[in-house]
Design a protein around this motif. Structure first.
Motif, PDB file in Angstrom:
ATOM      1  N   PRO A  69       0.834  -1.208   0.000  1.00  0.00           N
ATOM      2  CA  PRO A  69       0.000   0.000   0.000  1.00  0.00           C
ATOM      3  C   PRO A  69       0.875   1.268   0.000  1.00  0.00           C
ATOM      4  O   PRO A  69       0.925   2.021   0.960  1.00  0.00           O
ATOM      5  CB  PRO A  69      -0.803  -0.136   1.287  1.00  0.00           C
ATOM      6  N   TYR A  70       1.578   1.449  -1.096  1.00  0.00           N
ATOM      7  CA  TYR A  70       2.488   2.585  -1.222  1.00  0.00           C
ATOM      8  C   TYR A  70       2.291   3.180  -2.611  1.00  0.00           C
ATOM      9  O   TYR A  70       2.474   2.493  -3.616  1.00  0.00           O
ATOM     10  CB  TYR A  70       3.936   2.122  -1.042  1.00  0.00           C
ATOM     11  N   PHE A  71       1.906   4.422  -2.637  1.00  0.00           N
ATOM     12  CA  PHE A  71       1.651   5.105  -3.905  1.00  0.00           C
ATOM     13  C   PHE A  71       2.509   6.354  -3.948  1.00  0.00           C
ATOM     14  O   PHE A  71       2.676   7.039  -2.939  1.00  0.00           O
ATOM     15  CB  PHE A  71       0.167   5.466  -4.021  1.00  0.00           C
ATOM     16  N   GLU A  72       3.058   6.650  -5.129  1.00  0.00           N
ATOM     17  CA  GLU A  72       3.906   7.820  -5.275  1.00  0.00           C
ATOM     18  C   GLU A  72       3.748   8.384  -6.679  1.00  0.00           C
ATOM     19  O   GLU A  72       3.214   7.726  -7.572  1.00  0.00           O
ATOM     20  CB  GLU A  72       5.362   7.474  -4.977  1.00  0.00           C
ATOM     21  N   LEU A  73       4.240   9.583  -6.867  1.00  0.00           N
ATOM     22  CA  LEU A  73       4.146  10.252  -8.160  1.00  0.00           C
ATOM     23  C   LEU A  73       4.787   9.423  -9.267  1.00  0.00           C
ATOM     24  O   LEU A  73       4.326   9.419 -10.407  1.00  0.00           O
ATOM     25  CB  LEU A  73       4.793  11.636  -8.060  1.00  0.00           C
ATOM     26  N   ARG A  74       5.821   8.686  -8.922  1.00  0.00           N
ATOM     27  CA  ARG A  74       6.523   7.841  -9.888  1.00  0.00           C
ATOM     28  C   ARG A  74       5.585   6.813 -10.531  1.00  0.00           C
ATOM     29  O   ARG A  74       5.853   6.311 -11.627  1.00  0.00           O
ATOM     30  CB  ARG A  74       7.680   7.157  -9.162  1.00  0.00           C
ATOM     31  N   ASP A  75       4.485   6.480  -9.864  1.00  0.00           N
ATOM     32  CA  ASP A  75       3.529   5.522 -10.415  1.00  0.00           C
ATOM     33  C   ASP A  75       2.968   5.984 -11.759  1.00  0.00           C
ATOM     34  O   ASP A  75       2.586   5.149 -12.583  1.00  0.00           O
ATOM     35  CB  ASP A  75       2.376   5.279  -9.442  1.00  0.00           C
ATOM     36  N   LEU A  76       2.919   7.297 -11.978  1.00  0.00           N
ATOM     37  CA  LEU A  76       2.420   7.810 -13.254  1.00  0.00           C
ATOM     38  C   LEU A  76       3.279   7.332 -14.423  1.00  0.00           C
ATOM     39  O   LEU A  76       2.804   7.221 -15.551  1.00  0.00           O
ATOM     40  CB  LEU A  76       2.364   9.338 -13.237  1.00  0.00           C
ATOM     41  N   TYR A  77       4.528   7.044 -14.161  1.00  0.00           N
ATOM     42  CA  TYR A  77       5.429   6.462 -15.152  1.00  0.00           C
ATOM     43  C   TYR A  77       5.390   4.939 -15.082  1.00  0.00           C
ATOM     44  O   TYR A  77       5.347   4.249 -16.096  1.00  0.00           O
ATOM     45  CB  TYR A  77       6.860   6.963 -14.911  1.00  0.00           C
ATOM     46  N   SER A  78       5.412   4.412 -13.868  1.00  0.00           N
ATOM     47  CA  SER A  78       5.523   2.968 -13.661  1.00  0.00           C
ATOM     48  C   SER A  78       4.321   2.191 -14.181  1.00  0.00           C
ATOM     49  O   SER A  78       4.476   1.091 -14.716  1.00  0.00           O
ATOM     50  CB  SER A  78       5.715   2.666 -12.174  1.00  0.00           C
ATOM     51  N   VAL A  79       3.127   2.734 -14.026  1.00  0.00           N
ATOM     52  CA  VAL A  79       1.922   2.011 -14.441  1.00  0.00           C
ATOM     53  C   VAL A  79       1.891   1.791 -15.958  1.00  0.00           C
ATOM     54  O   VAL A  79       1.751   0.646 -16.415  1.00  0.00           O
ATOM     55  CB  VAL A  79       0.641   2.708 -13.922  1.00  0.00           C
ATOM     56  N   PRO A  80       2.051   2.838 -16.785  1.00  0.00           N
ATOM     57  CA  PRO A  80       2.050   2.569 -18.234  1.00  0.00           C
ATOM     58  C   PRO A  80       3.238   1.707 -18.671  1.00  0.00           C
ATOM     59  O   PRO A  80       3.124   0.889 -19.582  1.00  0.00           O
ATOM     60  CB  PRO A  80       2.106   3.945 -18.889  1.00  0.00           C
ATOM     61  N   ARG A  81       4.373   1.863 -18.000  1.00  0.00           N
ATOM     62  CA  ARG A  81       5.548   1.036 -18.307  1.00  0.00           C
ATOM     63  C   ARG A  81       5.234  -0.432 -18.059  1.00  0.00           C
ATOM     64  O   ARG A  81       5.617  -1.306 -18.840  1.00  0.00           O
ATOM     65  CB  ARG A  81       6.720   1.476 -17.434  1.00  0.00           C
ATOM     66  N   GLU A  82       4.520  -0.728 -16.976  1.00  0.00           N
ATOM     67  CA  GLU A  82       4.153  -2.109 -16.679  1.00  0.00           C
ATOM     68  C   GLU A  82       3.156  -2.656 -17.691  1.00  0.00           C
ATOM     69  O   GLU A  82       3.159  -3.852 -17.976  1.00  0.00           O
ATOM     70  CB  GLU A  82       3.581  -2.233 -15.265  1.00  0.00           C
ATOM     71  N   THR A  83       2.290  -1.798 -18.211  1.00  0.00           N
ATOM     72  CA  THR A  83       1.352  -2.255 -19.237  1.00  0.00           C
ATOM     73  C   THR A  83       2.122  -2.773 -20.441  1.00  0.00           C
ATOM     74  O   THR A  83       1.835  -3.854 -20.955  1.00  0.00           O
ATOM     75  CB  THR A  83       0.401  -1.115 -19.654  1.00  0.00           C
ATOM     76  N   VAL A  84       3.128  -2.025 -20.860  1.00  0.00           N
ATOM     77  CA  VAL A  84       3.971  -2.452 -21.972  1.00  0.00           C
ATOM     78  C   VAL A  84       4.765  -3.690 -21.571  1.00  0.00           C
ATOM     79  O   VAL A  84       4.855  -4.666 -22.330  1.00  0.00           O
ATOM     80  CB  VAL A  84       4.910  -1.306 -22.418  1.00  0.00           C
ATOM     81  N   GLY A  85       5.337  -3.670 -20.357  1.00  0.00           N
ATOM     82  CA  GLY A  85       6.120  -4.808 -19.880  1.00  0.00           C
ATOM     83  C   GLY A  85       5.310  -6.090 -19.830  1.00  0.00           C
ATOM     84  O   GLY A  85       5.791  -7.160 -20.209  1.00  0.00           O
ATOM     85  N   TYR A  86       4.071  -5.999 -19.364  1.00  0.00           N
ATOM     86  CA  TYR A  86       3.231  -7.182 -19.306  1.00  0.00           C
ATOM     87  C   TYR A  86       2.959  -7.725 -20.716  1.00  0.00           C
ATOM     88  O   TYR A  86       3.025  -8.931 -20.948  1.00  0.00           O
ATOM     89  CB  TYR A  86       1.909  -6.898 -18.589  1.00  0.00           C
ATOM     90  N   ALA A  87       2.659  -6.821 -21.639  1.00  0.00           N
ATOM     91  CA  ALA A  87       2.398  -7.245 -23.017  1.00  0.00           C
ATOM     92  C   ALA A  87       3.612  -7.951 -23.612  1.00  0.00           C
ATOM     93  O   ALA A  87       3.479  -8.985 -24.286  1.00  0.00           O
ATOM     94  CB  ALA A  87       2.001  -6.043 -23.870  1.00  0.00           C
ATOM     95  N   VAL A  88       4.789  -7.421 -23.344  1.00  0.00           N
ATOM     96  CA  VAL A  88       6.018  -8.046 -23.858  1.00  0.00           C
ATOM     97  C   VAL A  88       6.203  -9.417 -23.214  1.00  0.00           C
ATOM     98  O   VAL A  88       6.498 -10.403 -23.899  1.00  0.00           O
ATOM     99  CB  VAL A  88       7.242  -7.134 -23.578  1.00  0.00           C
ATOM    100  N   TYR A  89       6.023  -9.536 -21.904  1.00  0.00           N
ATOM    101  CA  TYR A  89       6.163 -10.824 -21.218  1.00  0.00           C
ATOM    102  C   TYR A  89       5.141 -11.820 -21.752  1.00  0.00           C
ATOM    103  O   TYR A  89       5.456 -12.980 -21.967  1.00  0.00           O
ATOM    104  CB  TYR A  89       5.933 -10.663 -19.709  1.00  0.00           C
ATOM    105  N   TYR A  90       3.931 -11.357 -21.962  1.00  0.00           N
ATOM    106  CA  TYR A  90       2.858 -12.232 -22.413  1.00  0.00           C
ATOM    107  C   TYR A  90       3.114 -12.743 -23.836  1.00  0.00           C
ATOM    108  O   TYR A  90       2.844 -13.904 -24.138  1.00  0.00           O
ATOM    109  CB  TYR A  90       1.516 -11.509 -22.346  1.00  0.00           C
TER     110      TYR A  90
END
Length: 186
Positions: free
Chosen positions: A162-183
């Motif tokens: 349960p930790y949220f920070e401004l950096r999440d604005l970058y991390s969330v879309p990056r993970e969307t791409v990362g998940y697609a690549v992993y998948y």
């Protein structure tokens, strides 16, 4: 021109829907017994202690350990630019909060999510452990679950830090791409 606009809007819409699905999946904790809780590493502060983000991961894993959902915690990381072994720092943090050293497994070769998953699979197979619970940031939960599953680990549950920070604005879309690549990869 109209087809390009429609195509662009469709792609943007799919990306936003995928991102929303990733966030919702990561925020939905699945509490289930496991043989081990796996916590991937993150930044270590200049004094050698876990960053607040990493502390949040460790604290949520600690809570599951204290609630007897798993008898051990596997901490995985590498030596980052700060010069500290993430796994050792994570282990010290957990020990300072009452987790016995015998209940902590350290992997100091977890350079990436894939490395952590493969190393966890090797350690789990060596010990005869079958199931793992994931403890990480909400946006990282889906990709980490996928990496562990691809490494042959049955992921029984997950909890998000349960930790949220401004950096999440970058991390969330990056993970969307990362998940697609992993998948998409074999």
């Amino acid at each position: 021109m109209r087809k390009i606009t429609v195509l662009g809007l469709s792609a943007a819409g799919m990306f936003l829907l995928s991102t929303a699905a990733l966030v919702l999946a990561g925020l939905h904790d699945k509490l289930a017994p496991a043989d081990v809780i796996v916590v991937p590493g993150n930044t270590i502060l200049p004094d050698g202690t876990p960053s607040p983000r990493l502390q949040a991961r460790l604290d949520v894993a600690l809570k599951q350990f204290q609630e007897h959902r798993a008898p051990r915690i596997l901490v995985s990381g590498a030596t980052g630019k700060e010069g500290f072994d993430e796994a050792a720092s994570m282990a010290r943090y957990l020990q300072s909060r009452g987790v016995p050293a015998s209940a902590i497994v350290e992997d100091n070769q977890g350079w990436t999510t894939d490395d952590t998953a493969r190393n966890a699979a090797t350690l789990m197979h060596q010990h005869g452990w079958r199931t793992a619970m994931v403890a990480t940031q909400y946006f990282h939960v889906p990709r980490f679950r996928l990496a562990l599953a691809r490494a042959g680990i049955a992921v029984s549950g997950n909890v998000h830090a349960p930790y949220f920070e401004l950096r999440d604005l970058y991390s969330v879309p990056r993970e969307t791409v990362g998940y697609a690549v992993y998948y998409a990869r074999p």
